[in-house]
Scaffold this motif. Structure first.
Motif, PDB file in Angstrom:
ATOM      1  N   PRO A   1       0.799  -1.226   0.000  1.00  0.00           N
ATOM      2  CA  PRO A   1       0.000   0.000   0.000  1.00  0.00           C
ATOM      3  C   PRO A   1       0.833   1.279   0.000  1.00  0.00           C
ATOM      4  O   PRO A   1       0.417   2.290  -0.556  1.00  0.00           O
ATOM      5  CB  PRO A   1      -0.826  -0.116   1.284  1.00  0.00           C
ATOM      6  CG  PRO A   1      -0.960  -1.580   1.501  1.00  0.00           C
ATOM      7  CD  PRO A   1       0.362  -2.149   1.046  1.00  0.00           C
ATOM      8  N   SER A   2       2.029   1.239   0.578  1.00  0.00           N
ATOM      9  CA  SER A   2       2.903   2.418   0.617  1.00  0.00           C
ATOM     10  C   SER A   2       3.487   2.745  -0.746  1.00  0.00           C
ATOM     11  O   SER A   2       4.070   3.803  -0.938  1.00  0.00           O
ATOM     12  CB  SER A   2       4.050   2.192   1.598  1.00  0.00           C
ATOM     13  OG  SER A   2       4.881   1.129   1.127  1.00  0.00           O
ATOM     14  N   GLY A   3       3.364   1.809  -1.696  1.00  0.00           N
ATOM     15  CA  GLY A   3       3.949   1.985  -3.016  1.00  0.00           C
ATOM     16  C   GLY A   3       5.233   1.188  -3.205  1.00  0.00           C
ATOM     17  O   GLY A   3       5.719   1.046  -4.316  1.00  0.00           O
ATOM     18  N   ALA A   4       5.782   0.667  -2.123  1.00  0.00           N
ATOM     19  CA  ALA A   4       7.013  -0.117  -2.208  1.00  0.00           C
ATOM     20  C   ALA A   4       6.748  -1.457  -2.881  1.00  0.00           C
ATOM     21  O   ALA A   4       5.632  -1.992  -2.822  1.00  0.00           O
ATOM     22  CB  ALA A   4       7.595  -0.348  -0.813  1.00  0.00           C
ATOM     23  N   GLU A   5       7.766  -1.981  -3.518  1.00  0.00           N
ATOM     24  CA  GLU A   5       7.698  -3.317  -4.114  1.00  0.00           C
ATOM     25  C   GLU A   5       8.179  -4.353  -3.118  1.00  0.00           C
ATOM     26  O   GLU A   5       9.108  -4.110  -2.356  1.00  0.00           O
ATOM     27  CB  GLU A   5       8.620  -3.403  -5.334  1.00  0.00           C
ATOM     28  CG  GLU A   5       7.965  -3.138  -6.626  1.00  0.00           C
ATOM     29  CD  GLU A   5       8.833  -3.552  -7.800  1.00  0.00           C
ATOM     30  OE1 GLU A   5       8.281  -3.629  -8.887  1.00  0.00           O
ATOM     31  OE2 GLU A   5      10.052  -3.787  -7.641  1.00  0.00           O
ATOM     32  N   LEU A   6       7.547  -5.522  -3.145  1.00  0.00           N
ATOM     33  CA  LEU A   6       7.971  -6.656  -2.340  1.00  0.00           C
ATOM     34  C   LEU A   6       8.199  -7.824  -3.288  1.00  0.00           C
ATOM     35  O   LEU A   6       7.246  -8.365  -3.852  1.00  0.00           O
ATOM     36  CB  LEU A   6       6.903  -7.002  -1.300  1.00  0.00           C
ATOM     37  CG  LEU A   6       7.222  -8.124  -0.330  1.00  0.00           C
ATOM     38  CD1 LEU A   6       8.510  -7.867   0.442  1.00  0.00           C
ATOM     39  CD2 LEU A   6       6.054  -8.322   0.627  1.00  0.00           C
ATOM     40  N   PRO A   7       9.471  -8.215  -3.505  1.00  0.00           N
ATOM     41  CA  PRO A   7       9.762  -9.321  -4.412  1.00  0.00           C
ATOM     42  C   PRO A   7       9.241 -10.658  -3.877  1.00  0.00           C
ATOM     43  O   PRO A   7       9.209 -10.890  -2.668  1.00  0.00           O
ATOM     44  CB  PRO A   7      11.291  -9.336  -4.506  1.00  0.00           C
ATOM     45  CG  PRO A   7      11.725  -7.989  -4.042  1.00  0.00           C
ATOM     46  CD  PRO A   7      10.701  -7.572  -3.029  1.00  0.00           C
ATOM     47  N   LEU A   8       8.858 -11.508  -4.790  1.00  0.00           N
ATOM     48  CA  LEU A   8       8.313 -12.822  -4.483  1.00  0.00           C
ATOM     49  C   LEU A   8       8.888 -13.803  -5.491  1.00  0.00           C
ATOM     50  O   LEU A   8       8.953 -13.497  -6.675  1.00  0.00           O
ATOM     51  CB  LEU A   8       6.783 -12.762  -4.617  1.00  0.00           C
ATOM     52  CG  LEU A   8       5.995 -14.045  -4.517  1.00  0.00           C
ATOM     53  CD1 LEU A   8       6.008 -14.565  -3.083  1.00  0.00           C
ATOM     54  CD2 LEU A   8       4.567 -13.817  -4.980  1.00  0.00           C
ATOM     55  N   TYR A   9       9.320 -14.959  -5.013  1.00  0.00           N
ATOM     56  CA  TYR A   9       9.827 -15.945  -5.967  1.00  0.00           C
ATOM     57  C   TYR A   9       9.541 -17.369  -5.547  1.00  0.00           C
ATOM     58  O   TYR A   9       9.301 -17.663  -4.389  1.00  0.00           O
ATOM     59  CB  TYR A   9      11.314 -15.718  -6.251  1.00  0.00           C
ATOM     60  CG  TYR A   9      12.313 -16.297  -5.269  1.00  0.00           C
ATOM     61  CD1 TYR A   9      13.003 -17.474  -5.572  1.00  0.00           C
ATOM     62  CD2 TYR A   9      12.619 -15.660  -4.080  1.00  0.00           C
ATOM     63  CE1 TYR A   9      13.957 -17.993  -4.719  1.00  0.00           C
ATOM     64  CE2 TYR A   9      13.573 -16.171  -3.228  1.00  0.00           C
ATOM     65  CZ  TYR A   9      14.231 -17.338  -3.537  1.00  0.00           C
ATOM     66  OH  TYR A   9      15.176 -17.845  -2.677  1.00  0.00           O
ATOM     67  N   GLU A  10       9.527 -18.216  -6.579  1.00  0.00           N
ATOM     68  CA  GLU A  10       9.408 -19.654  -6.411  1.00  0.00           C
ATOM     69  C   GLU A  10      10.802 -20.228  -6.625  1.00  0.00           C
ATOM     70  O   GLU A  10      11.311 -20.196  -7.745  1.00  0.00           O
ATOM     71  CB  GLU A  10       8.427 -20.223  -7.441  1.00  0.00           C
ATOM     72  CG  GLU A  10       8.272 -21.724  -7.379  1.00  0.00           C
ATOM     73  CD  GLU A  10       7.338 -22.239  -8.469  1.00  0.00           C
ATOM     74  OE1 GLU A  10       7.473 -23.438  -8.809  1.00  0.00           O
ATOM     75  OE2 GLU A  10       6.489 -21.477  -8.983  1.00  0.00           O
ATOM     76  N   PRO A  11      11.446 -20.724  -5.567  1.00  0.00           N
ATOM     77  CA  PRO A  11      12.812 -21.202  -5.729  1.00  0.00           C
ATOM     78  C   PRO A  11      12.905 -22.462  -6.580  1.00  0.00           C
ATOM     79  O   PRO A  11      12.041 -23.332  -6.500  1.00  0.00           O
ATOM     80  CB  PRO A  11      13.284 -21.470  -4.291  1.00  0.00           C
ATOM     81  CG  PRO A  11      12.048 -21.603  -3.492  1.00  0.00           C
ATOM     82  CD  PRO A  11      10.968 -20.847  -4.201  1.00  0.00           C
ATOM     83  N   LEU A  12      13.938 -22.516  -7.385  1.00  0.00           N
ATOM     84  CA  LEU A  12      14.279 -23.720  -8.146  1.00  0.00           C
ATOM     85  C   LEU A  12      15.556 -24.340  -7.592  1.00  0.00           C
ATOM     86  O   LEU A  12      16.075 -25.284  -8.165  1.00  0.00           O
ATOM     87  CB  LEU A  12      14.446 -23.377  -9.635  1.00  0.00           C
ATOM     88  CG  LEU A  12      13.197 -22.835 -10.330  1.00  0.00           C
ATOM     89  CD1 LEU A  12      13.510 -22.472 -11.780  1.00  0.00           C
ATOM     90  CD2 LEU A  12      12.047 -23.825 -10.258  1.00  0.00           C
ATOM     91  N   HIS A  13      16.036 -23.792  -6.487  1.00  0.00           N
ATOM     92  CA  HIS A  13      17.233 -24.270  -5.826  1.00  0.00           C
ATOM     93  C   HIS A  13      16.840 -24.976  -4.536  1.00  0.00           C
ATOM     94  O   HIS A  13      15.733 -24.774  -4.033  1.00  0.00           O
ATOM     95  CB  HIS A  13      18.183 -23.103  -5.525  1.00  0.00           C
ATOM     96  CG  HIS A  13      17.563 -22.048  -4.643  1.00  0.00           C
ATOM     97  ND1 HIS A  13      17.456 -22.179  -3.268  1.00  0.00           N
ATOM     98  CD2 HIS A  13      17.006 -20.846  -4.939  1.00  0.00           C
ATOM     99  CE1 HIS A  13      16.866 -21.124  -2.759  1.00  0.00           C
ATOM    100  NE2 HIS A  13      16.580 -20.292  -3.759  1.00  0.00           N
ATOM    101  N   PRO A  14      17.727 -25.785  -3.985  1.00  0.00           N
ATOM    102  CA  PRO A  14      17.420 -26.371  -2.671  1.00  0.00           C
ATOM    103  C   PRO A  14      17.236 -25.245  -1.647  1.00  0.00           C
ATOM    104  O   PRO A  14      17.936 -24.227  -1.707  1.00  0.00           O
ATOM    105  CB  PRO A  14      18.670 -27.209  -2.350  1.00  0.00           C
ATOM    106  CG  PRO A  14      19.317 -27.458  -3.663  1.00  0.00           C
ATOM    107  CD  PRO A  14      19.005 -26.263  -4.517  1.00  0.00           C
TER     108      PRO A  14
END
Length: 116
Positions: free
Chosen positions: A98-111
């Protein structure tokens, strides 16, 4: 003995981001005093990457099924700020707080280490 880690996100609208993290991401929290909400994170891990740049820190959320998570976010009206990109280490995107900041999200392909 170290018992946990405390992550700080600096925000231009801290209250709105706290509510988003609690209500949309579903992270429960406690009142640390005076209405200051501290939120529980899912299991975590830390990686140390080499760099020639000045030291910095990053915070990413991880998920097991990025496509399903993005469908859920879209159904809640969450803005997806980056197209999914395929990295050698995982599938990466980001959402808007909501503040406008980005929050990265990922699906790991590594252990991963967070389940150890």
């Amino acid at each position: 003995m170290i018992s946990g880690a405390h992550v700080i996100l600096y925000s231009q609208d801290a209250e709105a981001d706290r509510v988003f993290i609690r209500d949309v991401l579903g992270f429960p929290g406690v009142d640390a005093g005076g209405g200051w909400l501290v939120l529980k994170l899912p299991p975590a891990e830390v990686a140390v990457h080499p760099s020639d740049e000045p030291p910095r820190h990053e915070f990413y959320l991880m998920c097991d099924d990025l496509d399903a998570q993005l469908r859920e976010f879209r159904s809640q009206g969450v803005e997806i700020t980056r197209q999914v990109s395929e990295q050698r280490w995982g599938r990466l995107t980001a959402i808007r707080l909501p503040s406008g900041a980005e929050l990265p999200l990922y699906e790991p392909l590594h252990p991963t280490a967070h389940g150890l």
